[in-house]
Design a protein around this motif. Sequence first.
Motif: not given
Length: 167
Positions: A12-13, A16, A18, A67, A69, A78-79, A95, A106, A109-110
């Motif tokens: 988590e960010t 985002l 994942l 990913i 939001r 995806y990442c 990604y 994004y 960040e991911a």
Amino acid sequence: MTTFATMPFHLETERLILRPWAESDAAEFCALLSERGKGTPTVEHIRTSIAELLTATATTGIALLPIQRRDEGDFIGYCGLIIGRSTVEEPEIAYELFQRAHGRGYATEAAGAVLDAAAATGRKRLWSTVGVWNTPSLRVLEKVGFVRDHVSMEENGEVVWLTRSLL
């Protein structure tokens, strides 16, 4: 087998989440891949691909993650880590985001969250390979600390190989 810890599969960010793949991701994954302009795979084909990704994750301890939001809850791409052109010891970060999600930070960040997860496995270095034409992806990689290693020629054109130390 490797001596690396398993990568965390839920990241988590600030904006985002994942998380592991679900069968319910198939239709959105199809839509994302269709943006490449090379046709749209069938949902059945993508369900098979998701099952293969989950099997590879169980075998390698690394994962490519959808990913979402955080606020909207929507799938935007995806990442994660893949073997790709590299190895399980030094995997590639990969990604891809929907075009509607481009230009908002994004991917950066991911990728940052995935780099932290990769470092937590005990790995020392990651790779990434990107088409020389893909300036936005090259910019993301540079933002998260990747440096160019070399360029190779492949059937689809020149590919830039980048690397990043996790130490």
